[in-house]
Design an enzyme around this catalytic site. Structure first.
Site, short mmCIF file in Angstrom:
data_model
loop_
_atom_site.label_atom_id
_atom_site.label_comp_id
_atom_site.label_asym_id
_atom_site.label_seq_id
_atom_site.Cartn_x
_atom_site.Cartn_y
_atom_site.Cartn_z
N PRO A 112 -2.94 -13.62 -8.93
CG PRO A 112 -3.66 -15.84 -8.67
CD PRO A 112 -3.31 -14.83 -9.71
NE ARG A 113 -0.89 -7.94 -4.99
CZ ARG A 113 -1.57 -6.80 -4.91
NH1 ARG A 113 -2.46 -6.64 -3.93
NH2 ARG A 113 -1.38 -5.85 -5.80
N GLY B 128 0.81 -1.21 0.00
CA GLY B 128 0.00 0.00 0.00
C GLY B 128 0.85 1.26 0.00
CE LYS B 129 6.25 -0.10 -2.44
NZ LYS B 129 5.62 -1.44 -2.32
N GLY C 82 3.18 -2.14 -9.38
CA GLY C 82 2.15 -1.12 -9.51
C GLY C 82 1.68 -0.61 -8.18
CG HIS C 83 2.67 2.36 -6.12
ND1 HIS C 83 3.10 1.26 -5.43
CD2 HIS C 83 3.75 3.18 -6.23
CE1 HIS C 83 4.40 1.41 -5.14
NE2 HIS C 83 4.81 2.55 -5.63
#
Length: 428
Positions: A303-304, A15-16, A40-41
């Site tokens: 998927p993480r 969540g940077k 990506g953010h």
């Protein structure tokens, strides 16, 4: 002259982008200092959702100068696609500055990335196939093409010729692929020159002058500590320095100018790609975390892998980066569990180990030792003060803080920038 670094303290996707955006209105420059479009953010502002891959999150903050530093590798096609997409939605991108020393991803780098990964088979690293690693390899081998080279066709052609002398041998004789023509690469890269020219600057000088003028510079890492090429779970890492040290080398800012380091951690843990992950879940809890947290890659859609919070990893990241403040994100995802496991140590070969093992073998065989904290069932997405959180959620945050090596200064309770509980001023 405050220079503040934001780093991921796990395996990325913490969540940077939200943290950077949260501070964007209070800083003058936001600098991306490593990586490329392999990460990506996601930033949510009101009803609008923005997926950023190469551009710094500060591009969304009016009055803030977004900078792509020298430590970044730039895919120019992706860069301009991303700019066009934002401008189509009414975002002004005209303030963007790009280091003349940043390296450029050529098409042959993307090709080599993909075919090499396929060739590795079961030993694959889990790259995104976007040419990041091969471009950094060219940089270290002194075969790289820099942004500034595009403005001198003679130098550009000489560099592309030098790179392809070796790469074409590999492509044709090892991977049975066609050779890449020098002319096609040079022509493609020269096609970006006129649009690129106004954005290019000596960004190290620009940032030095900003700090001398007492402006605030925020340095934003791509990827995360456990993916750092030196300090991560090698070889299952990225090809750049994603830690505080990388902020200095990737931007030209001196270490003595950094005043604060903000580490971003999820209230649980995720990882994309291959490599060890001690708290990984393969059961219904893992699926529930993935579904509740929307744990799919911003760049790849993969998927993480999901698991419980790992305190030894957080302590390690705090030490490596000199973390002064943690931002704990996605606490709301844990709502509904009666008991929440937290990894406080590992068991390695029958012995308890309280810190991350120093060897690849040790970490690969590490089994998590859990403590179980009380959960909560209340909806916390509307919390704006720490006292608004249920008692069990407050105790969870305080336990994480005690275990992790630095104070928790903000807690995310939802995807929007406003869904944040601030305990301490992140800039003051």
């Amino acid at each position: 002259m405050p220079a503040v670094v934001i780093v991921g303290a796990q395996w990325g996707d913490e969540g940077k982008g939200k943290a950077t955006d949260l501070l964007g209105s209070r800083v003058d420059y936001v600098v991306k200092f490593n990586g490329g479009n392999n990460a990506g953010h996601t930033v949510v502002i009101g009803d609008e959702k923005y997926a950023l891959h190469l551009l710094p999150s500060g591009i969304l903050s009016p009055g803030c100068v977004p900078v792509i530093g020298n430590g970044v590798v730039v895919d120019l096609n992706v860069l301009f696609q991303e700019i066009d997409g934002l401008e189509a939605r009414g975002i002004d991108t005209s303030a963007l500055k790009i280091s003349a020393n940043a390296h450029v991803i050529a098409d042959y780098n993307r090709t080599l990335d993909k075919v090499t990964e396929r060739f590795l088979g079961s030993r694959k690293i889990g790259t995104t196939g976007r040419g990041i690693g091969p471009t950094y390899a060219d940089k270290m081998n002194r075969l790289g093409v820099r942004v500034q080279d595009l403005f001198d066709e003679k130098i550009l052609r000489a560099k592309v010729e030098g790179a392809l002398e070796v790469k074409n041998q590999i492509l044709t004789k090892v991977y049975n692929r066609r050779a890449v023509g020098v002319d096609e690469i040079v022509e493609e890269l020269l096609g970006y020159v006129e649009r690129l020219r106004p954005m290019v600057a000596d960004t190290a000088l620009l940032l030095h002058e900003a700090l001398a003028d007492d402006q605030t510079v925020l340095l934003e890492a791509g990827q995360a500590t456990l993916l750092d090429v030196d300090h991560g779970t090698y070889p299952f890492v990225t090809s750049s320095s994603a830690t505080t040290g990388g902020a200095c080398t990737g931007s030209g800012i001196a270490p003595t100018q950094i005043t604060r380091v903000i580490g971003i951690v999820k209230a649980y843990a995720t990882r994309v790609g291959e490599g060890p992950f001690p708290t990984e879940l393969f059961d219904a809890d893992g699926e529930r975390l993935r579904a509740n947290g929307g744990e799919f890659g911003t760049t790849t859609g993969r998927p993480r892998r999901c698991g419980w919070y790992d305190a030894p990893v957080a302590r390690y990241a705090a030490r490596i980066n000199g973390v002064t403040d943690f931002v704990l994100t996605k606490l709301d995802v844990l709502t509904g569990w009666d008991k929440i496991p937290v990894c406080v140590a590992y068991e390695v070969d029958g012995e308890r180990v309280d810190e991350m093992p120093s060897t690849q073998t040790g970490f690969h065989h590490a089994k998590p030792v859990y403590e179980f904290l009380d959960g909560w069932s209340e909806d916390i997405s509307g919390a704006r003060e720490f006292s608004d959180l249920p008692d069990a959620a407050q105790r969870y945050v305080r336990a994480i803080e005690q275990m992790s090596g630095a104070r928790v200064s903000a807690v995310g309770v939802g995807p929007d920038r406003e869904q944040t509980v601030v305990l301490h001023d992140l800039l003051g």
